[in-house]
Each structure stands twice: as structure tokens, then as C-alpha cells.
Design a protein around this motif. Structure first.
Motif, short mmCIF file in Angstrom:
data_model
loop_
_atom_site.label_atom_id
_atom_site.label_comp_id
_atom_site.label_asym_id
_atom_site.label_seq_id
_atom_site.Cartn_x
_atom_site.Cartn_y
_atom_site.Cartn_z
N VAL A 103 49.20 45.58 44.38
CA VAL A 103 50.27 44.60 44.49
C VAL A 103 50.66 44.35 45.95
CG1 VAL A 103 52.73 44.19 44.00
CG2 VAL A 103 51.20 44.99 42.19
N ALA A 104 50.72 45.40 46.72
CA ALA A 104 51.15 45.26 48.12
C ALA A 104 50.09 44.62 49.01
CB ALA A 104 51.54 46.63 48.68
N ARG A 105 48.80 44.93 48.73
CA ARG A 105 47.76 44.55 49.67
C ARG A 105 46.79 43.48 49.16
NH1 ARG A 105 49.65 45.02 53.92
NH2 ARG A 105 47.59 44.76 54.82
N LYS A 106 46.84 43.14 47.88
CA LYS A 106 45.96 42.10 47.30
C LYS A 106 44.50 42.28 47.70
CE LYS A 106 47.72 38.36 49.00
NZ LYS A 106 48.71 38.55 50.03
N PRO A 107 43.87 43.38 47.30
CA PRO A 107 42.49 43.62 47.75
C PRO A 107 41.53 42.50 47.35
CG PRO A 107 43.07 45.06 45.91
CD PRO A 107 44.33 44.42 46.35
N ALA A 108 40.59 42.23 48.24
CA ALA A 108 39.56 41.23 47.97
C ALA A 108 38.38 41.91 47.27
CB ALA A 108 39.13 40.59 49.28
N ASN A 109 37.28 41.18 47.11
CA ASN A 109 36.05 41.72 46.52
C ASN A 109 36.30 42.32 45.14
OD1 ASN A 109 34.62 41.07 48.91
ND2 ASN A 109 35.38 42.96 49.85
N ARG A 110 36.98 41.57 44.31
CA ARG A 110 37.27 42.04 42.95
C ARG A 110 36.06 41.79 42.05
NH1 ARG A 110 43.12 38.90 42.90
NH2 ARG A 110 43.65 39.56 45.04
N LYS A 111 35.81 42.75 41.20
CA LYS A 111 34.74 42.61 40.21
C LYS A 111 35.40 42.43 38.84
CE LYS A 111 31.51 45.57 42.77
NZ LYS A 111 30.67 44.46 43.25
N VAL A 112 35.10 41.32 38.19
CA VAL A 112 35.77 40.97 36.94
C VAL A 112 34.82 41.23 35.77
CG1 VAL A 112 36.97 39.16 35.67
CG2 VAL A 112 37.06 39.20 38.19
N MET A 113 35.30 41.99 34.79
CA MET A 113 34.50 42.31 33.62
C MET A 113 35.22 41.81 32.37
SD MET A 113 33.15 46.05 32.28
CE MET A 113 31.68 46.06 33.33
N VAL A 114 34.48 41.15 31.49
CA VAL A 114 35.01 40.68 30.22
C VAL A 114 34.11 41.18 29.10
CG1 VAL A 114 35.60 38.65 28.82
CG2 VAL A 114 36.00 38.61 31.29
N LYS A 115 34.71 41.87 28.14
CA LYS A 115 33.96 42.43 27.01
C LYS A 115 32.76 43.26 27.47
CE LYS A 115 36.40 40.29 23.75
NZ LYS A 115 37.36 39.56 24.55
N GLY A 116 32.95 44.01 28.56
CA GLY A 116 31.91 44.92 29.02
C GLY A 116 30.83 44.30 29.88
N GLU A 117 30.95 43.02 30.18
CA GLU A 117 29.96 42.34 31.02
C GLU A 117 30.63 41.74 32.24
OE1 GLU A 117 26.76 42.47 30.43
OE2 GLU A 117 26.98 43.45 28.49
N PHE A 118 29.98 41.91 33.41
CA PHE A 118 30.52 41.31 34.62
C PHE A 118 30.37 39.80 34.57
CE2 PHE A 118 29.87 45.60 36.48
CZ PHE A 118 31.18 45.79 36.89
N VAL A 119 31.39 39.13 35.06
CA VAL A 119 31.41 37.68 35.09
C VAL A 119 30.77 37.23 36.38
CG1 VAL A 119 32.86 35.63 35.11
CG2 VAL A 119 33.49 37.59 33.69
N SER A 120 29.81 36.34 36.29
CA SER A 120 29.14 35.81 37.47
C SER A 120 29.90 34.58 37.94
CB SER A 120 27.68 35.44 37.15
OG SER A 120 27.06 34.86 38.27
N ILE A 121 30.48 34.67 39.16
CA ILE A 121 31.30 33.60 39.67
C ILE A 121 30.86 33.25 41.08
CG2 ILE A 121 33.69 32.85 40.07
CD1 ILE A 121 34.40 35.50 38.44
N PRO A 122 30.78 31.95 41.41
CA PRO A 122 30.47 31.60 42.80
C PRO A 122 31.49 32.22 43.74
CG PRO A 122 30.36 29.67 41.37
CD PRO A 122 30.93 30.79 40.55
N GLU A 123 31.08 32.53 44.96
CA GLU A 123 31.98 33.18 45.92
C GLU A 123 33.17 32.30 46.23
OE1 GLU A 123 31.12 35.05 50.09
OE2 GLU A 123 29.49 35.54 48.74
#
Length: 409
Positions: free
Chosen positions: A388-408
């Protein structure tokens, strides 16, 4: 794609401890999570052995936090993917609406393209649920709705959504009520409204029309309420009466609601209790620079009112600013309200996640659990307080056990 896998070396929050100085620290531990058909089916501690021969994905001690809910957005309005243009300054809401109306037809043809880019951006930051308001008006009819539905459908399986039929240019005019009903027959899932006093100039008539449409289609409601002071307060209070009459408890929300912070504390307390009683949610975008008072979010929270944050529209005819990161709203609110200690920072995450936090207010672990969906945002952080304080970048998002492929982003 295998249906079963282990996520190894996942950092989870497990509790809190008090240092000799009295300062609270968040405790974490490393776990291995077994995922089957998109759900968590087993949790092992770091020292326990994983059965041999099963697929493993090393998360390298990244912190897992719940995915976000973007609860106030306008996918149809953004200029994303188009050439740069800044906003034209205006002196009133009505003037802004007039200028927006001039470009609606010009933009309608690119609604799917623009909305798709905005969804990619929101998802990239960790939002896997989006509530979007979509203009329904005499200028473009269903065109924006069609484009937004098409864009959202292309993210099926990764993003869930609410689509609010939104009478941006007034509900009580021309054939807008008929258009609202058409929208609900053609993919909209919720009924919207806008400033029953300031735009519709008829508080009761506007509110009753909103509820009539909602009950006809068995749809939930989310009303934009910018009207301030006691006029806005009266509108919110009247809406609670209508919700109670219609037995619509838990099915409605008021967005923005600056008026709740404009009135004396006694009135804030009274209406917070009423909002809680009828479970009317408050949606805030935590704006800055408006010269307006925010709704009393911490007071509402103490009364048990559900409060959610959203990014609103961004980079559109209303504002050139915004990133699409709902976590940024939590950070902004926390900074404005001097939420600087570990516990208050940590608990603030709920305004981005739809109420889900790894630890409850007493520091007990409540998320994730076996049989929860394997939906995570993975970040390099010591705790959700740091998130919350630092808003880290480079987040990896997973939905239903699979990583979501998103353009940078």
C-alpha cells in the motif's frame, strides 16, 4: 496445460507481532500451494515435502495478495490508442457534458479498441473485476455498449464485470428511460443514474425511475451522486428510503457522494448508520484538486458501510490524468489520512480488493484458504503494508492458477 500444479515458495501473511517498542510488525511465512482446476486444494509449509513427479512453479518468495476490483470505471470514454489530446477547460458540469456530446459519435466506432486497451491496463495492475459505466443516451444509443461488451468478452476467464447502463446526459429526457431498458435487454447488468437534482432537476422522480427500471429487470443499481451539501445529503437519504421500500437491501451503491462529507458530523453519523442498515455501498475515486470534501470513508467503514475504490475514467474528455492502478487510490487515501503504521496501511488494502485482506483487523490469517480460487497478485514486498505504501511494480497476475499474459504497461 496441466490441471494440477504446485506453486512453491509463496510468501503469505500469517499474523502480527508486537516489538518491545510497541510497534506492530506483520509476520509472514513461506508455503507451497497445490492448485487443481483453478482452486487451492492444499497448503503445505515451507519444510513439508511436495509429492515427487508433480508440476512445480517456483514463486521465489514473492508475496501473494488478493487480486483487485476496479469498482468505478468508464471503459467507453478513454482516448487510449488514439492520438494525444488534452482536455478543454470548462466552468461547469453541464458545459463538460455538452462538449462530451459533441465527440460521442466520433468516438463510438472505436469503442471496442479503446476499451480493450483500458482493460489490458487495469488487468496488468491486478484488477480482475471491473465495474464499468457505459453511456446510454440519445446521441449514440447502444453503440458504446456494443463495443464495451465485445471488449470484455475477449477477456472472458480473466476478467469478471458489471456493466452499468449510465444516463450521462440525464435520465429524465427524451427517450432515455426506453434506451436504458433496451440496454438492459442487450447486455447491461446494472442501472445507473446521475445527479437527480443537478442534472435531472427532479430528485424524487429521478430516483423512483431508477428503481422502477431496476426492479423491472431485477438489476442492481449504482448512481453517480456529485450533488453536494444538504441537497446531495437529502438525495442519499431519500434513496435509502426507496431502497427500503423496494426491499433492495444490499443491491445498490452511490458513487462519489461528496455530500456525505459536506455536512456536520452528526448528520454523517446518522446517514452512515442508515447506509449500513440498508447495505448501500459507497464507491469513491479519491479525487484530488476538486476543492471538494471526500465522503467520510473511515467513519463509513466504522459503521460497516461497504466502501470500494475505483479509477474512474482516465485519459478522456474529463481528465488527461490517471494510470488504471486502483492500488494507487488506496495509497493516495492512506497518505491523505496519515495512515502510516503497519496495521492501518495493511487494512487499507480492502478498498482495492472488494473487502478481502490476508489478515483481519485482529491480525488473524483469513486468506487464502483451501477451496479459494487461485487468484493472486504476486509482488516483491515484505507485507501488504509495504504494498500500500510503495505500490510495487512488476506485478504478476494469476487467475484460476494461470498467469495472465498482458502487454507491458
Amino acid at each position: 496445460m496441466k490441471q494440477t500444479k504446485w506453486l512453491t515458495n509463496v510468501k503469505l501473511e500469517v499474523g502480527e507481532r508486537f516489538l518491545s517498542s510497541g510497534v506492530v510488525e506483520t509476520e509472514t511465512a513461506i508455503f507451497h500451494l497445490k492448485i487443481h482446476n483453478g482452486k487451492i486444494v492444499e497448503q503445505l509449509s515451507e519444510k513439508e515435502m511436495i509429492p515427487s513427479g508433480e508440476e512445480q512453479l517456483d514463486m521465489k518468495k514473492m508475496l501473494a495478495i488478493p487480486t483487485f476490483k476496479e469498482m468505478h470505471n468508464h471503459l467507453d470514454k478513454t482516448y487510449m490508442t488514439l492520438d494525444w489530446k488534452a482536455c478543454i477547460p470548462v466552468s461547469s458540469l453541464k458545459e463538460r457534458l455538452y462538449l462530451e456530446a459533441q465527440e460521442l459519435m466520433e468516438l463510438a466506432g472505436s469503442a471496442k479498441q479503446r476499451a480493450t486497451k483500458m482493460i489490458e491496463t487495469l488487468l496488468g495492475y491486478g484488477s480482475t473485476h471491473i465495474r464499468t459505466h457505459v453511456n446510454i443516451d440519445p446521441y449514440i444509443g447502444m453503440k458504446n455498449l456494443e463495443g464495451v461488451i465485445a471488449a470484455l468478452e475477449s477477456f472472458k476467464g480473466n476478467v469478471t464485470y458489471d456493466i452499468v447502463a449510465f444516463p450521462q446526459h440525464g435520465l429524465l429526457r427524451e427517450n432515455v428511460p426506453a434506451l436504458m431498458r433496451e440496454a438492459l435487454r442487450n447486455g447491461a447488468t446494472m442501472v445507473g443514474g446521475l445527479d437527480p437534482a443537478g442534472i435531472d432537476n427532479a430528485i424524487e422522480k429521478s430516483l423512483y425511475e431508477i428503481m422502477d427500471i431496476a426492479t423491472e429487470f431485477d438489476a442492481d443499481v449504482d448512481i453517480h451522486l456529485h450533488d453536494g451539501g444538504f441537497v446531495g445529503y437529502y438525495t442519499a437519504d431519500k434513496w435509502i428510503d426507496i431502497v427500503e421500500e423496494a426491499k433492495y437491501k444490499g443491491r445498490t451503491a452511490l458513487s462519489h457522494s461528496f455530500c456525505l462529507g459536506d455536512v456536520p458530523i452528526l448528520q454523517q453519523e446518522q446517514i452512515s448508520a442508515r447506509l449500513s442498515e440498508q447495505d448501500v455501498a459507497i464507491m469513491s475515486t479519491v479525487p484530488i484538486g476538486l476543492g471538494r470534501t471526500l465522503p467520510p470513508i473511515e467513519l463509513l467503514d466504522r459503521h460497516g458501510v461497504r466502501v470500494y475504490f475505483g479509477c474512474d475514467g482516465f485519459y478522456d474528455s474529463w481528465s488527461p490524468y490517471g494510470t488504471g492502478d486502483v492500488l494507487e487510490k488506496v495509497t493516495r487515501f492512506s497518505e491523505l489520512n496519515r495512515r502510516i503504521d503497519e496495521r492501518s496501511l495493511r487494512l487499507g488494502l480492502k478498498w482495492a480488493t472488494g473487502g478481502v485482506t490476508p489478515l483481519d483487523s485482529l491480525g488473524n490469517k483469513v486468506w487464502p484458504n483451501v477451496q479459494d480460487d487461485a487468484d493472486f497478485v504476486f509482488v516483491d514486498a515484505a507485507s501488504t503494508a509495504e504494498v500500500v505504501a510503495r505500490k510495487p511494480a512488476n506485478r504478476k497476475v494469476m487467475v484460476k492458477g494461470e498467469f495472465v499474459s498482458i502487454p507491458e504497461i
